[in-house]
Design a protein around this motif. Structure first.
Motif, PDB file in Angstrom:
ATOM      1  N   PHE A  51       0.809  -1.154  -0.086  1.00 13.22           N
ATOM      2  CA  PHE A  51       0.043   0.038  -0.153  1.00 13.22           C
ATOM      3  C   PHE A  51       0.526   1.076  -0.016  1.00 13.22           C
ATOM      4  O   PHE A  51       0.729   2.148  -0.830  1.00 13.22           O
ATOM      5  N   ASP A  52       2.029   1.343   0.736  1.00 11.81           N
ATOM      6  CA  ASP A  52       2.754   2.353   1.082  1.00 11.81           C
ATOM      7  C   ASP A  52       3.317   2.814  -0.385  1.00 11.81           C
ATOM      8  O   ASP A  52       3.439   3.959  -0.723  1.00 11.81           O
ATOM      9  N   THR A  53       3.749   1.673  -1.061  1.00 11.77           N
ATOM     10  CA  THR A  53       4.528   2.070  -2.278  1.00 11.77           C
ATOM     11  C   THR A  53       3.463   2.635  -3.416  1.00 11.77           C
ATOM     12  O   THR A  53       3.769   3.430  -3.958  1.00 11.77           O
ATOM     13  N   ALA A  54       2.266   1.736  -3.471  1.00 13.62           N
ATOM     14  CA  ALA A  54       1.288   2.284  -4.508  1.00 13.62           C
ATOM     15  C   ALA A  54       0.979   3.928  -4.055  1.00 13.62           C
ATOM     16  O   ALA A  54       0.876   4.640  -4.925  1.00 13.62           O
ATOM     17  N   VAL A  55       0.692   4.222  -2.736  1.00 15.00           N
ATOM     18  CA  VAL A  55       0.477   5.840  -2.327  1.00 15.00           C
ATOM     19  C   VAL A  55       1.643   6.456  -2.846  1.00 15.00           C
ATOM     20  O   VAL A  55       1.323   7.582  -3.549  1.00 15.00           O
ATOM     21  N   ASN A  56       2.748   6.073  -2.681  1.00 11.28           N
ATOM     22  CA  ASN A  56       3.929   7.033  -3.069  1.00 11.28           C
ATOM     23  C   ASN A  56       4.111   7.229  -4.638  1.00 11.28           C
ATOM     24  O   ASN A  56       4.222   8.242  -5.056  1.00 11.28           O
ATOM     25  N   ILE A  57       3.642   6.061  -5.362  1.00 10.51           N
ATOM     26  CA  ILE A  57       3.664   6.276  -6.795  1.00 10.51           C
ATOM     27  C   ILE A  57       2.683   7.151  -7.358  1.00 10.51           C
ATOM     28  O   ILE A  57       2.734   8.043  -8.194  1.00 10.51           O
ATOM     29  N   ALA A  58       1.294   6.948  -6.592  1.00  8.72           N
ATOM     30  CA  ALA A  58       0.404   7.926  -7.049  1.00  8.72           C
ATOM     31  C   ALA A  58       0.744   9.251  -6.657  1.00  8.72           C
ATOM     32  O   ALA A  58       0.083  10.154  -7.540  1.00  8.72           O
ATOM     33  N   MET A  59       1.121   9.476  -5.551  1.00  7.03           N
ATOM     34  CA  MET A  59       1.344  10.799  -4.830  1.00  7.03           C
ATOM     35  C   MET A  59       2.450  11.611  -6.039  1.00  7.03           C
ATOM     36  O   MET A  59       2.209  12.644  -6.391  1.00  7.03           O
ATOM     37  N   GLU A  60       3.487  10.816  -6.278  1.00  2.10           N
ATOM     38  CA  GLU A  60       4.399  11.444  -7.128  1.00  2.10           C
ATOM     39  C   GLU A  60       3.830  11.812  -8.623  1.00  2.10           C
ATOM     40  O   GLU A  60       4.133  12.874  -9.035  1.00  2.10           O
ATOM     41  N   ALA A  61       2.823  10.834  -9.068  1.00  2.00           N
ATOM     42  CA  ALA A  61       2.223  11.004 -10.191  1.00  2.00           C
ATOM     43  C   ALA A  61       1.319  12.250 -10.105  1.00  2.00           C
ATOM     44  O   ALA A  61       1.057  13.378 -11.116  1.00  2.00           O
ATOM     45  N   ILE A  62       0.562  12.651  -9.007  1.00  2.00           N
ATOM     46  CA  ILE A  62      -0.292  14.035  -8.744  1.00  2.00           C
ATOM     47  C   ILE A  62       0.686  14.891  -8.894  1.00  2.00           C
ATOM     48  O   ILE A  62       0.487  16.052  -9.348  1.00  2.00           O
ATOM     49  N   ASP A  63       1.958  14.896  -8.091  1.00  2.00           N
ATOM     50  CA  ASP A  63       2.780  16.045  -8.316  1.00  2.00           C
ATOM     51  C   ASP A  63       3.121  16.452  -9.623  1.00  2.00           C
ATOM     52  O   ASP A  63       2.990  17.712  -9.847  1.00  2.00           O
ATOM     53  N   ARG A  64       3.311  15.347 -10.404  1.00  2.00           N
ATOM     54  CA  ARG A  64       3.950  15.735 -11.615  1.00  2.00           C
ATOM     55  C   ARG A  64       2.534  16.494 -12.548  1.00  2.00           C
ATOM     56  O   ARG A  64       2.866  17.133 -13.210  1.00  2.00           O
ATOM     57  N   LEU A  65       1.474  15.721 -12.321  1.00  2.00           N
ATOM     58  CA  LEU A  65       0.308  16.158 -12.830  1.00  2.00           C
ATOM     59  C   LEU A  65      -0.119  17.749 -12.640  1.00  2.00           C
ATOM     60  O   LEU A  65      -0.711  18.734 -13.403  1.00  2.00           O
ATOM     61  N   HIS A  66       0.228  18.241 -11.344  1.00  2.00           N
ATOM     62  CA  HIS A  66      -0.031  19.617 -11.042  1.00  2.00           C
ATOM     63  C   HIS A  66       0.538  20.481 -11.865  1.00  2.00           C
ATOM     64  O   HIS A  66      -0.066  21.660 -12.306  1.00  2.00           O
ATOM     65  N   THR A  67       2.034  20.258 -12.232  1.00  2.00           N
ATOM     66  CA  THR A  67       2.572  21.207 -13.055  1.00  2.00           C
ATOM     67  C   THR A  67       2.211  21.373 -14.493  1.00  2.00           C
ATOM     68  O   THR A  67       1.748  22.532 -14.992  1.00  2.00           O
ATOM     69  N   THR A  68       1.535  20.299 -14.912  1.00  2.00           N
ATOM     70  CA  THR A  68       1.012  20.438 -16.384  1.00  2.00           C
ATOM     71  C   THR A  68      -0.242  20.950 -16.569  1.00  2.00           C
ATOM     72  O   THR A  68      -0.676  21.537 -17.255  1.00  2.00           O
ATOM     73  N   ALA A  69      -1.122  20.500 -15.387  1.00  2.00           N
ATOM     74  CA  ALA A  69      -2.451  21.215 -15.216  1.00  2.00           C
ATOM     75  C   ALA A  69      -2.379  22.685 -15.196  1.00  2.00           C
ATOM     76  O   ALA A  69      -3.220  23.238 -15.730  1.00  2.00           O
ATOM     77  N   GLU A  70      -1.574  23.272 -14.541  1.00  2.00           N
ATOM     78  CA  GLU A  70      -1.484  24.558 -13.901  1.00  2.00           C
ATOM     79  C   GLU A  70      -1.126  25.272 -15.294  1.00  2.00           C
ATOM     80  O   GLU A  70      -1.472  26.272 -15.610  1.00  2.00           O
ATOM     81  N   SER A  71      -0.171  24.628 -16.037  1.00  2.00           N
ATOM     82  CA  SER A  71       0.450  25.283 -17.334  1.00  2.00           C
ATOM     83  C   SER A  71      -0.675  25.404 -18.257  1.00  2.00           C
ATOM     84  O   SER A  71      -0.438  26.182 -19.029  1.00  2.00           O
ATOM     85  N   HIS A  72      -1.631  24.359 -18.344  1.00  2.00           N
ATOM     86  CA  HIS A  72      -2.311  24.342 -19.642  1.00  2.00           C
ATOM     87  C   HIS A  72      -3.975  24.705 -18.931  1.00  2.00           C
ATOM     88  O   HIS A  72      -4.942  24.883 -19.605  1.00  2.00           O
ATOM     89  N   ASN A  73      -4.084  25.174 -17.680  1.00  2.00           N
ATOM     90  CA  ASN A  73      -5.385  25.380 -17.138  1.00  2.00           C
ATOM     91  C   ASN A  73      -6.285  24.326 -17.330  1.00  2.00           C
ATOM     92  O   ASN A  73      -7.384  24.488 -17.843  1.00  2.00           O
ATOM     93  N   ARG A  74      -6.016  23.022 -16.959  1.00  4.24           N
ATOM     94  CA  ARG A  74      -6.850  22.045 -17.174  1.00  4.24           C
ATOM     95  C   ARG A  74      -7.083  21.344 -16.051  1.00  4.24           C
ATOM     96  O   ARG A  74      -6.594  21.694 -14.850  1.00  4.24           O
TER      97      ARG A  74
END
Ligand code: F6P
Length: 350
Positions: free
Chosen positions: A140-163
């Protein structure tokens, strides 16, 4: 003593760490023979598929994802003859006891075998963290960390494109991964099976956020979340499934809610939306340090349980202690996210 060990159900980071711990302690400290059963319960049916495990077989696997024993979703109780065949094979293999590493399905089989006289110890595995009786499953801990890292990455692209970026994570019946990764990643909307919701509410939350000057949003949705779309596709918030086929334990294949959600959000709010489905990325690759340690503790405790004759039990984490829980209790019902945690999380969403 000849000990059989198997991994069943979906693979999960930390499986190899458990196998390593059982083999090392079983051999070094107790002088046992450890026999690996390949592909879960399937390895005990038909011609059987087993391999002896020595210290060198488990060398260099601590950090490796997946399982060196391979896994399957085979349910030996699915067809009438299989349980007898399995019992015969166990006898022929001269196994004194079994270590079954798995989630509700694999441990459900272990529990049934236990009631038929097989000496079995269970180890709680699943990235979903939905097994009762233990505070945490490994993986569980590993899966959460992978998902968290993905969310971190998605933040920057979401912000850049207003998505609006909708991230679909695993969690068949419970929202543990979505909630933990969502809180850790600072998601704006988190949707979990424990809290069914209507699409209007989701759109309202996003509009509210955009009104206060934010022009992007991150939505995290559990694959098993129930969202009522009020459309022809889904009127009342039923599960969104990839196809209607079921596995041997009767589970449908979930997936697709992220894409539906992104489309509906875009249609209703006019904000551009995209979906990202993390899927099996959450189960693959190296376990986190936490999961390596937890898996090692579970494996080590399973060896102690065998030595002490504590069969029919699952090793479990309670607080920071490893304890024994009856398998019947572990598989009786799923562990859902508790209300207090959901309430706490709500403070930080939006
Ligand atoms: O092992 C748990 C899990 O990852 C669930 O979160 C998910 O719904 C399911 O397995 C997927 O199963 P499979 O990999 O067999 O498609």
């Amino acid at each position: 003593m000849r000990v059989g060990i198997l991994t069943g159900g979906g693979d999960c980071p930390g499986l190899n760490a458990v196998i390593r711990a059982v083999v090392r302690k079983g051999i070094n400290k107790n002088g046992w023979e450890v026999i690996g059963i390949r592909e879960g319960w399937k390895g005990l049916l038909g011609d059987t598929n087993v391999q002896p495990l020595g210290i060198n077989d488990v060398s260099g696997i601590l950090h490796r994802g997946g399982t060196i024993l391979k896994t399957s979703r085979t349910n030996p109780f699915k067809t009438g003859d299989n349980p007898d065949e399995l019992m015969r094979n166990l006898k022929d293999l001269e196994l004194d006891c079994l270590v079954a590493i798995g989630g509700e399905d694999t441990l459900g089989v272990a529990q049934k075998l236990g009631s038929m006289g097989v000496k079995v110890v269970g180890i709680p595995k699943t990235i979903d963290n939905d097994l009762s009786g233990t505070d945490q499953t490994f993986g569980f801990d590993t899966a959460v960390n992978i998902a968290m890292e993905a969310i971190d990455r998605l933040h920057t692209t979401a912000e850049s494109h207003n998505r609006v970026l909708v991230t679909e994570v695993m969690g068949r019946h419970t929202g543990w991964i979505a909630l933990y990764a969502g809180v850790a990643g600072g998601a704006d909307v988190i949707l979990i099976p424990e809290r069914p919701v209507v699409i209007d509410k989701v759109c309202e939350l996003i509009r509210k956020r955009h009104k206060r000057g934010k022009d992007f949003s991150i939505v995290v949705v559990s694959e098993g979340a129930k969202v009522a779309f009020n459309t022809e596709v889904d009127k009342d918030g039923s599960l969104i499934v990839k196809d209607m086929g079921v596995d041997q334990f009767g589970h449908v294949r979930l997936g697709g809610i992220g894409t539906l959600l992104a489309d509906e959000i875009e249609k209703r709010t006019k904000f551009e939306a995209r979906a990202v489905i993390l899927g099996h990325i959450q189960r693959g690759g190296a376990p986190s340090a936490y999961d390596r340690v937890l898996a090692t503790r579970y494996g080590s405790a399973a060896v102690d349980f065998i030595r002490e004759g504590k069969f029919g039990q699952m090793v479990a984490l309670r607080g920071n202690e490893i304890v024994g829980v009856e398998l019947t209790e572990a598989v009786y019902s799923l562990k859902r996210v508790d209300e207090k945690f959901i309430e706490m999380a709500e403070e930080y969403i939006g």
